[in-house]
Every structure is written in structure tokens, then in C-alpha cells.
Design an enzyme around this catalytic site. Structure first.
Site, PDB file in Angstrom:
ATOM      1  N   LYS A 112       3.345   0.293   0.976  1.00 42.67           N
ATOM      2  CA  LYS A 112       3.369  -0.970   0.246  1.00 42.67           C
ATOM      3  C   LYS A 112       4.184  -2.046   0.965  1.00 42.67           C
ATOM      4  O   LYS A 112       3.967  -3.237   0.757  1.00 42.67           O
ATOM      5  CB  LYS A 112       3.962  -0.767  -1.155  1.00 42.67           C
TER       6      LYS A 112
HETATM    7  C1  LIG Z   1       0.168   2.993  -3.739  1.00 47.24           C
HETATM    8  C2  LIG Z   1       0.081   4.266  -2.990  1.00 47.24           C
HETATM    9  C3  LIG Z   1      -1.152   4.857  -2.712  1.00 47.24           C
HETATM   10  C4  LIG Z   1      -2.453   4.291  -3.213  1.00 47.24           C
HETATM   11  O1  LIG Z   1      -2.787   3.052  -2.647  1.00 47.24           O
HETATM   12  P1  LIG Z   1      -3.846   2.097  -3.398  1.00 47.24           P
HETATM   13  O2  LIG Z   1      -3.873   0.861  -2.608  1.00 47.24           O
HETATM   14  O3  LIG Z   1      -3.278   1.894  -4.773  1.00 47.24           O
HETATM   15  O4  LIG Z   1      -5.126   2.827  -3.434  1.00 47.24           O
HETATM   16  C5  LIG Z   1      -1.157   6.012  -1.951  1.00 47.24           C
HETATM   17  N1  LIG Z   1      -0.014   6.577  -1.522  1.00 47.24           N
HETATM   18  C6  LIG Z   1       1.190   6.040  -1.779  1.00 47.24           C
HETATM   19  C7  LIG Z   1       2.407   6.727  -1.278  1.00 47.24           C
HETATM   20  C8  LIG Z   1       1.288   4.863  -2.506  1.00 47.24           C
HETATM   21  O5  LIG Z   1       2.480   4.330  -2.758  1.00 47.24           O
END
Ligand SMILES: *Cc1c(COP(=O)(O)O)cnc(C)c1O
Length: 496
Positions: A112
Site C-alpha cells: 500500500k
Molecule cells: C491490500 C492488500 C492486498 C490486496 O490488495 P487489493 O488491491 O485490495 O486487491 C493483498 N495483500 C496485502 C498484504 C494487502 O495489504
């Protein structure tokens, strides 16, 4: 005017990238999208030999046409020049017979950070002098902390994060509770992630609330529904591809697959954007945990969230309504906004919808979908560590397992596995798998895992245990709107 963006639910909405970032959501409840992405083709030859920041410049100039080149360059510099622990930003690691794109080298050790180090930089360049924005974020654990780190102390903004009470890992919770900054608010809500997300959506659509805020205070989102968060994620698909070219694993022009651990469908949708813009991709392998609404959709064409919500060992993907899937429906229906509007209101009213056979087929041309159970996650982490000496987090393990399933039908296309978090972030699951031991104390588990694997603990995670707890609110879902109002008053009232 550069009104390049529209809504998934109505073509009448035409809006610039800057306005779309400021608003987050469209007024009709839809998501902002760039129509006809294939008009934005990128010259791959020209990307050869460029570093991450240079690739980002090319991609962002295409997708954010009303930002000047200088604005984009300054944003990239501020977002990526010092907060990541590697100059490559997203290094591609080749392990025996697979490739991992490590997306967790940012300030909060989850992927993120890539979107959320950039979004505040873009937001800053969008706001007029008298504007103030309250950023609202629903989080399954990782977005919250990454958004807080991105927005903390940013002038003219404040941020409120909602996370599910008892629904995130101990480390994730501590990361959020210890956040400093003069504009950060965090609260647990009594409910799950979908509850948090749908209530945040309601707040965005609350006209009475908008009235109360007045014209200079607005709300926006740091979730991947905001294009300012989504678009920076397109960059690493290109960058990963060129790292593979540079490592002489593929030739320029050769197709690859990407495996993406998926929750809200934001990460993998960014990959789809890259493909539309000319990146040679065969399939995106969408990997879910036991909350396998998407796998069932791929098998039947029916999206049905009326099934029990499960708490899994990959909690950042404990999601039943993948918001960004709406964007894919928009593209795959040939941008038929009435059709998307109809499906989304069925979803809101009945919890399910069914797409037509041609649309399902069109989706399957680009995507494969599967899932992994908690047991499979644990076995995967253990086996990959033992066989390949590579330590992965539970979300990445979900991807690995589904990638191997998919490869039984396509063994030859080179495949890149996106790794979305540091294994230390979900240390209780990883220690159970690798050390075959459960710890009561995650701090102890972290140290034991470090001793055993010799893999360094990211600085932010090593430090989190010693920081003071600054946020401990727990509220009912019904009180989320009031909470937002109260925090807007606290942060913005004086300056009005
Ligand atoms: C948010 C997240 C995901 C999923 O990503 P999306 O964009 O919501 O599909 C996968 N792994 C981790 C560790 C995350 O924080």
C-alpha cells in the site's frame, strides 16, 4: 479542460484527474475511470534502461494529463526518494524457478505504501488555498497505516481511519495505534472490513453531511477507489517487466503472467491498466483467501456476497465486495455505464448479480482466479522456505499456491508473483509455519523468527513495540458519521 475521467455508472460525468483525486468517488456512487485506455499506448522501447522514477514519470504523465510534468516529477521525488529501504523501490527477486516482485520495502512494510506515498503528493498539488480535506479510510489493516504515514502532518488535510475491531493483526493494530502527527485519527469499529467500507461509502453520499461541512471542507478517500492511489500502482508492472528483461529472463515483447494476491481488486486492476497501455501480459492470476467470492464468480458468472465472512490468516484480503471489480465490469462491458449501474444496484439491494456469458468470457481472457485456505497458506510458507530458502508472508503465500495451480495449464509463460507484505507483519502465522511454534507474544515471535532466518526485521516493525499508544477508540458502526463530524470540527474548525 482536461476532463479525461468519467464515472463507471454514468458517462454524463466528465471530470479532470485533479478533481477526481480530490473527490475520490463520483457523485452517482460510481468510481472514476479513464475511458479507452488503449489510446494511452506506451512505447516500450523507450522505457528500456530507465529507473523506477523515470518509468513512473512516463506512466503518470499519460494517466494524469492535467498535472504538469514538473508537478509529477516533484511528486515522484517526494514519494520515493527517501522513504523506501531500497533504491529499486520494488525489487524483482528471482528464486529457483519463480520471480517475486517485492512490494513491501516502503515505510509500513506493505505494498500500500507505493500508492499511499504518492497520493498525498498529488493531493497537495490539487488543493486550492482555502480547501481542507478530511481523508476517510476503511482498512483491513495495511491501507490504514500506509495512509496515515502518507498524510500525517500534511497541511490542509486530516485523516480518519476505520478498522475492524479484532480484525487486524497485532502488529497492524500497534502500527496504527502508535501513529504520531497533528492530523491523524484512528478508530476501531464493531464490524468487519466490508461494514467499514460500506459505511464510509454512505458517508461520502450523505448530502446532509456535505451541507454541514460547507464548500471549503470536503471528504476524500485513500482507498484504492481513489485514482490517485490506483494509478501509481500501474508503474511497478512496467518496472517489474523491465527488471525481468534486464535480468535476461525474457526478451522485450515476450508475454508474462502476473500473480496478484487480491482483496479489493485494486492491485490487479492496476496491472490491467498496464496491459491496456501496451505491457505484454498473457494472464493475471487473481488469488484470494478462503473468502472466495471471486473464484465462485469465475466459475458461474454470479457475484454473490451472501455467504459467511471469514477471518483468515491473510487478513488484508478478508473482503467480499471487491470495489475495483466495478471498474473491470465497466471496461469489459465496453464501457456500458447503464449496465454497470444496474449490476451495482442489484449488488446493493440483493447482495448478488450475474453477468452475461460474453462478459464473463471477456474477463477470463485476461484473468484466471483461484483461492487458498489457511491450511494451504501455512503449508506453502513452510515448503517454500524449506525448498527455496525464501520467506513469504501469508498473502504472498496465497498468490504462490494459486500460481502453482494455474501453471498446471500454462507451465511455460514466465510468471511474476507480487509479494504484498513483509513476513514480519504477519509474524504469528509465519512462525507457526516455519518454526512450528505458536507464540503468545508477537514481539517475541519476531525476534525468534529473525534469529532463525537471519532476515532483518524492517526498522518500522522493530520499533513499533516501544512507541507510546496514542489512539484507542472503539465505536459502533452507527456512530461513524458523528465521529467524522467531530474530527472535522477538531481539525478544521478554528481555521474556518
Ligand atoms: C491490500 C492488500 C492486498 C490486496 O490488495 P487489493 O488491491 O485490495 O486487491 C493483498 N495483500 C496485502 C498484504 C494487502 O495489504
Amino acid at each position: 479542460m482536461n476532463n479525461n475521467y468519467t464515472s463507471t455508472r454514468s458517462q454524463k460525468i466528465q471530470i479532470s484527474a485533479k478533481e477526481a483525486i480530490k473527490k475520490g468517488f463520483a457523485d452517482d456512487g460510481g468510481l472514476f475511470v479513464y475511458p479507452e485506455l488503449s489510446n494511452l499506448k506506451i512505447n516500450l522501447e523507450a522505457m528500456k534502461g530507465l529507473n523506477y522514477q523515470e518509468i513512473a514519470q512516463i506512466v503518470l504523465e499519460k494517466l494524469l494529463p492535467d498535472f504538469s510534468a514538473a508537478e509529477i516529477q516533484a511528486s515522484i521525488e517526494n514519494a520515493y526518494d527517501h522513504s523506501f529501504d531500497t533504491a529499486k523501490i520494488t525489487p524483482l527477486v528471482s528464486v529457483n524457478n519463480f520471480h517475486v516482485l517485492e512490494l513491501f520495502h516502503g515505510p509500513t512494510s506493505a505494498f500500500k505504501d507505493i500508492g499511499l506515498q504518492m497520493l498525498p503528493q498529488l493531493m497537495k498539488r490539487v488543493l486550492k488555498k482555502n480547501n481542507q480535506v478530511m481523508i476517510l479510510t476503511a482498512t483491513s489493516g495495511d491501507t490504514g497505516k500506509a495512509a496515515l504515514e502518507g498524510f500525517k502532518n500534511l497541511d490542509q488535510t486530516a485523516i480518519t481511519v476505520f478498522y475492524p475491531h479484532n480484525g487486524v493483526s497485532k502488529v497492524q493494530q500497534l502500527q496504527m495505534e502508535t501513529t504520531s502527527g497533528n492530523n491523524t485519527e484512528i478508530t476501531a469499529i464493531k464490524g468487519n472490513f466490508d461494514d467499514a467500507q460500506s459505511n464510509v461509502k454512505k458517508i461520502f453520499n450523505d448530502q446532509a453531511l456535505k451541507q454541514k461541512l460547507g464548500k471549503n471542507i470536503s471528504l476524500s478517500s485513500a482507498n484504492s477507489i481513489n485514482i490517485g492511489r490506483l494509478i501509481p500502482q500501474v508503474v511497478y508492472y512496467f518496472d517489474a517487466y523491465f527488471q525481468l528483461v534486464e535480468q535476461k529472463q525474457i526478451k522485450l515483447g515476450q508475454k508474462v503472467n502476473f500473480t496478484v494476491p487480491t482483496g479489493n481488486f485494486g492491485d490487479v486492476l492496476a496491472g490491467f491498466y498496464a496491459k491496456q497501455m501496451g505491457l505484454p501480459v498473457n494472464k493475471f492470476i487473481v488469488a484470494s483467501n478462503a473468502n472466495n467470492v471471486l473464484t465462485k464468480f469465475f466459475n458461474t458468472g454470479i457475484y454473490n456476497r451472501n455467504i459467511p465472512f471469514l477471518q483468515t490468516d491473510a487478513p488484508s484480503m478478508d473482503i467480499q465486495i471487491s470495489s475495483n471489480f466495478e471498474r473491470l465490469l465497466y471496461y469489459k462491458s465496453n464501457e456500458d455505464t447503464d449496465y454497470v449501474q444496474k449490476l451495482m444496484s442489484e449488488l446493493e439491494q440483493t447482495g448478488s448479480y450475474q453477468v452475461s456469458a460474453p462478459i464473463l468470457d471477456a474477463i477470463k481472457e485476461d484473468f484466471y482466479c483461484g483461492f487458498a485456505t489457511d491450511q494451504e497458506i501455512e503449508t506453502t510458507i513452510k515448503n517454500v522456505y524449506q525448498n527455496d530458502n525464501y520467506l513469504m508472508d501469508p498473502h504472498t503465500a496465497v498468490g504462490y499456491k494459486v500460481m502453482r495451480d494455474y501453471q498446471t495449464t500454462d507451465p511455460d509463460t514466465p510468471t511474476i508473483l507480487l509479494s504484498t507484505a513483509s513476513p514480519y507483519k504477519f509474524v504469528h502465522v509465519v512462525t507457526k509455519a516455519v518454526l512450528n511454534k505458536s507464540f503468545d507474544d508477537d514481539h517475541e515471535a519476531m525476534q525468534q523468527l529473525q534469529q532463525f532466518t537471519q532476515l532483518p526485521i524492517p526498522k518500522n516493525l522493530a520499533q513499533v513495540w516501544d512507541l507510546p499508544i496514542l489512539h484507542q477508540d472503539v465505536i459502533n458502526q452507527a456512530n461513524m458519521t458523528d465521529y467524522v463530524l467531530e474530527k472535522v470540527e477538531d481539525h478544521f474548525h478554528d481555521k474556518n
